[in-house]
Motif scaffolding. Structure first.
Motif, PDB file in Angstrom:
ATOM      1  N   UNK A   1       0.552  -0.351   4.620  1.00  0.00           N
ATOM      2  CA  UNK A   1      -0.190   0.687   5.352  1.00  0.00           C
ATOM      3  C   UNK A   1       0.600   1.126   6.588  1.00  0.00           C
ATOM      4  N   UNK A   2       1.903   1.216   6.403  1.00  0.00           N
ATOM      5  CA  UNK A   2       2.804   1.578   7.493  1.00  0.00           C
ATOM      6  C   UNK A   2       3.314   3.003   7.312  1.00  0.00           C
ATOM      7  N   UNK A   3       3.877   3.557   8.377  1.00  0.00           N
ATOM      8  CA  UNK A   3       4.522   4.866   8.341  1.00  0.00           C
ATOM      9  C   UNK A   3       5.989   4.756   8.734  1.00  0.00           C
ATOM     10  N   UNK A   4       6.227   4.150   9.891  1.00  0.00           N
ATOM     11  CA  UNK A   4       7.555   4.180  10.490  1.00  0.00           C
ATOM     12  C   UNK A   4       8.512   3.209   9.801  1.00  0.00           C
ATOM     13  N   UNK A   5       8.028   2.043   9.384  1.00  0.00           N
ATOM     14  CA  UNK A   5       8.891   1.105   8.672  1.00  0.00           C
ATOM     15  C   UNK A   5       9.402   1.737   7.383  1.00  0.00           C
ATOM     16  N   UNK A   6       8.524   2.395   6.642  1.00  0.00           N
ATOM     17  CA  UNK A   6       8.935   3.039   5.395  1.00  0.00           C
ATOM     18  C   UNK A   6       9.934   4.160   5.671  1.00  0.00           C
ATOM     19  N   UNK A   7       9.691   4.945   6.719  1.00  0.00           N
ATOM     20  CA  UNK A   7      10.602   6.054   7.034  1.00  0.00           C
ATOM     21  C   UNK A   7      12.003   5.535   7.363  1.00  0.00           C
ATOM     22  N   UNK A   8      12.105   4.557   8.268  1.00  0.00           N
ATOM     23  CA  UNK A   8      13.422   4.067   8.656  1.00  0.00           C
ATOM     24  C   UNK A   8      14.081   3.273   7.528  1.00  0.00           C
ATOM     25  N   UNK A   9      13.289   2.601   6.705  1.00  0.00           N
ATOM     26  CA  UNK A   9      13.855   1.930   5.527  1.00  0.00           C
ATOM     27  C   UNK A   9      14.479   2.951   4.587  1.00  0.00           C
ATOM     28  N   UNK A  10      13.766   4.049   4.371  1.00  0.00           N
ATOM     29  CA  UNK A  10      14.276   5.097   3.476  1.00  0.00           C
ATOM     30  C   UNK A  10      15.551   5.707   4.031  1.00  0.00           C
TER      31      UNK A  10
ATOM     32  N   UNK B   1       4.448   6.163   0.660  1.00  0.00           N
ATOM     33  CA  UNK B   1       3.484   5.562   1.586  1.00  0.00           C
ATOM     34  C   UNK B   1       3.602   4.052   1.466  1.00  0.00           C
ATOM     35  N   UNK B   2       3.791   3.364   2.591  1.00  0.00           N
ATOM     36  CA  UNK B   2       4.092   1.941   2.596  1.00  0.00           C
ATOM     37  C   UNK B   2       2.949   1.070   2.109  1.00  0.00           C
ATOM     38  N   UNK B   3       3.293   0.022   1.385  1.00  0.00           N
ATOM     39  CA  UNK B   3       2.297  -0.926   0.882  1.00  0.00           C
ATOM     40  C   UNK B   3       1.614  -1.673   2.027  1.00  0.00           C
TER      41      UNK B   3
ATOM     42  N   UNK C   1      13.390  -7.340  -3.102  1.00  0.00           N
ATOM     43  CA  UNK C   1      12.631  -6.701  -4.185  1.00  0.00           C
ATOM     44  C   UNK C   1      13.093  -5.259  -4.361  1.00  0.00           C
ATOM     45  N   UNK C   2      12.652  -4.652  -5.443  1.00  0.00           N
ATOM     46  CA  UNK C   2      12.946  -3.239  -5.673  1.00  0.00           C
ATOM     47  C   UNK C   2      12.243  -2.399  -4.617  1.00  0.00           C
ATOM     48  N   UNK C   3      12.879  -1.340  -4.206  1.00  0.00           N
ATOM     49  CA  UNK C   3      12.302  -0.471  -3.189  1.00  0.00           C
ATOM     50  C   UNK C   3      10.905  -0.014  -3.595  1.00  0.00           C
ATOM     51  N   UNK C   4      10.716   0.269  -4.873  1.00  0.00           N
ATOM     52  CA  UNK C   4       9.428   0.767  -5.344  1.00  0.00           C
ATOM     53  C   UNK C   4       8.310  -0.264  -5.223  1.00  0.00           C
ATOM     54  N   UNK C   5       8.654  -1.540  -5.035  1.00  0.00           N
ATOM     55  CA  UNK C   5       7.626  -2.562  -4.838  1.00  0.00           C
ATOM     56  C   UNK C   5       7.057  -2.523  -3.423  1.00  0.00           C
ATOM     57  N   UNK C   6       7.729  -1.807  -2.518  1.00  0.00           N
ATOM     58  CA  UNK C   6       7.285  -1.759  -1.123  1.00  0.00           C
ATOM     59  C   UNK C   6       6.520  -0.482  -0.791  1.00  0.00           C
ATOM     60  N   UNK C   7       6.479   0.464  -1.725  1.00  0.00           N
ATOM     61  CA  UNK C   7       5.895   1.781  -1.449  1.00  0.00           C
ATOM     62  C   UNK C   7       5.055   2.270  -2.616  1.00  0.00           C
ATOM     63  N   UNK C   8       4.175   3.191  -2.336  1.00  0.00           N
ATOM     64  CA  UNK C   8       3.525   3.991  -3.367  1.00  0.00           C
ATOM     65  C   UNK C   8       4.276   5.311  -3.445  1.00  0.00           C
TER      66      UNK C   8
END
Length: 453
Positions: A353-362, A349-351, A254-261
């Motif tokens: 409700x995560x912090x670290x997954x979003x950071x390392x994905x980015x 901010x991860x969909x 999916x698009x990255x924006x679908x995984x985050x706010x």
């Protein structure tokens, strides 16, 4: 710290009085030279220019570029050598005269046209240490500010730099320099620990979400290494075709924006004094941490609650990913405390409700985002840029399991940064007394011991 300071050292002049030595009596300056851009990135010494010096003094741990061209011995720097900036890249003058000491992590360096090396007439460690910390004092910074010249780019002349008065190195001042060295060593150890911890978390992310090691193990009927049965059961036992190649069964593309706010930043009106110098950290690209630090735990500027209410920015919770999106793009940070940010940044901010997954994905997407950045004046990452990048996205339970597994590691990194900040504050509190001579060393040593658990 005791309220009864040691009387000033009256056997030597204090700052501002006539002194027997100037800096030029102890050192000469070796100016750096330009280099060929085509050879940057080739194997060789690190290029140590303005970007390797913290404004006001100190070595800036960053991603160094190496140079494979000609490096005459006089331009070379080794661990322990001092080098300085006699000009600044901005009008504020914070860089001019700033000095840094090459740390052990940089085995060899090369001066650039923007930096000079302090070549001591007599190489003895106590004198070099004393001079280094003398050039970190606020009194020295005032000296530089009072002699700055230039309008577009401010500078400190070679003569003014070498004319700086050097109070005699008394036994007390020598002991104080040793204390500052000890503080710097402890800060360096905390950062080295953080680099190791960050590498552990990064390796786990790569194993789970890039190399798909747990899925490969289950596909072969094996128990994933280092994983309990309940966690292993969250992963599929095979792969399926996707537009990105073979991916774990059931995981989405999916698009990255679908995984985050995505959250935008903003700047309160600079003309309204009540909006500024409050208690809320206000992040800009200048506050981006070194990679191993991960978190931003402090910022150069702060705004007030009123400033927050009257701008388009919002207060970000701890664990929010920030990326610089205009000008210098792709700088990352996790918020180590609640903070706001300027309009040149985005927050994720991860969909799940995560912090670290979003950071390392980015972090894995930074290069792709930088390549897609565009703009007529500045490189810019837009919301469309973010939406144009595709990612592999696992089920929520897998993400939440990753959060639980790395939480202790990431929290340790954050705690170490706060400890380093405490030590830095202690150092900055004591530095003015290097010149005044007003210090009780036993009290200072006790405060240093109490700064860490």
């Amino acid at each position: 710290m005791s309220s009864e300071p040691m009387p000033p050292d009256t056997t030597t002049p204090t700052y501002g009085a006539e002194v027997p030595l100037a800096l030029g009596d102890l050192v000469t300056l070796v100016r750096g030279t330009t280099y060929k851009g085509s050879l940057v990135g080739e194997p060789g010494p690190a290029l140590l220019g303005l970007g390797s010096i913290e404004p006001g003094g100190g070595f800036r741990d960053t991603d160094f570029k190496t140079y494979g061209g000609e490096c005459p011995a006089k331009l070379m720097l080794a661990p322990g050598d001092l080098f300085a900036a006699l000009k600044g890249a901005t009008k504020d003058g914070k860089m001019i005269g700033s000095v840094a000491r090459v740390p052990p992590l940089v085995p060899s360096g090369r001066l650039t046209q923007d930096t000079v090396k302090l070549q001591f007439h007599h190489r003895d460690k106590p004198t070099q240490s004393y001079v280094y910390w003398l050039l970190r004092t606020p009194q020295y910074r005032e000296y530089c500010a009072g002699r700055a010249t230039g309008s577009a780019v401010v500078a400190l002349s070679r003569d003014d730099f070498l004319a700086y008065p050097v109070p005699a190195m008394t036994p007390l001042r020598a002991k104080m320099a040793e204390l500052f060295d000890e503080i710097e060593t402890r800060i360096a150890l905390l950062r080295e620990t953080n680099a190791t911890l960050e590498a552990i978390a990064q390796a786990l992310f790569k194993s789970w979400f890039v190399d798909f090691d747990p899925v490969r193990a289950r596909q072969q009927g094996l128990a994933p290494e280092g994983m309990d049965e309940a966690t292993a059961a969250l992963f599929p036992d095979g792969f399926e075709e996707s537009e990105l190649g073979l991916l774990p069964k059931g995981w989405k593309v999916c698009a990255f924006t679908e995984t985050i706010d995505v959250i935008g930043g903003g700047t309160p009106k600079t003309s309204v004094r009540e909006y500024w110098n409050g208690k809320l950290p206000w992040f800009s690209v200048a506050d981006a941490p070194a990679t191993s630090d991960v978190y931003a735990v402090s910022t150069e500027k702060h705004i007030s609650e009123l400033g927050l209410a009257n701008s388009s920015t919002k207060l970000l919770r701890v664990g929010t990913t920030i990326i610089s999106a205009r000008g210098t793009v792709g700088k990352l940070a996790l918020t180590g405390c609640p903070m706001t940010m300027n309009q040149s940044c985005y927050a994720f901010q991860g969909k799940a409700h995560d912090s670290y997954f979003t950071y390392f994905s980015t972090r894995r997407l930074v290069e792709a985002l930088k390549q897609r950045a565009h703009g007529s004046v500045f490189d810019t990452i837009t919301r469309d840029t973010l939406a144009g990048v595709s990612v592999t996205y696992p089920d929520f339970p897998v993400i939440q399991s990753f959060e639980r597994v790395v939480q202790s590691v990431m929290e340790r990194i954050r705690e170490n940064l706060f400890q380093a900040q405490t030590l830095s504050t202690l150092r900055d509190t004591l530095l003015p007394r290097l010149i005044s001579g007003q210090l009780r060393l036993p009290d200072a040593q006790a405060e240093l011991e109490g700064a860490l658990p």
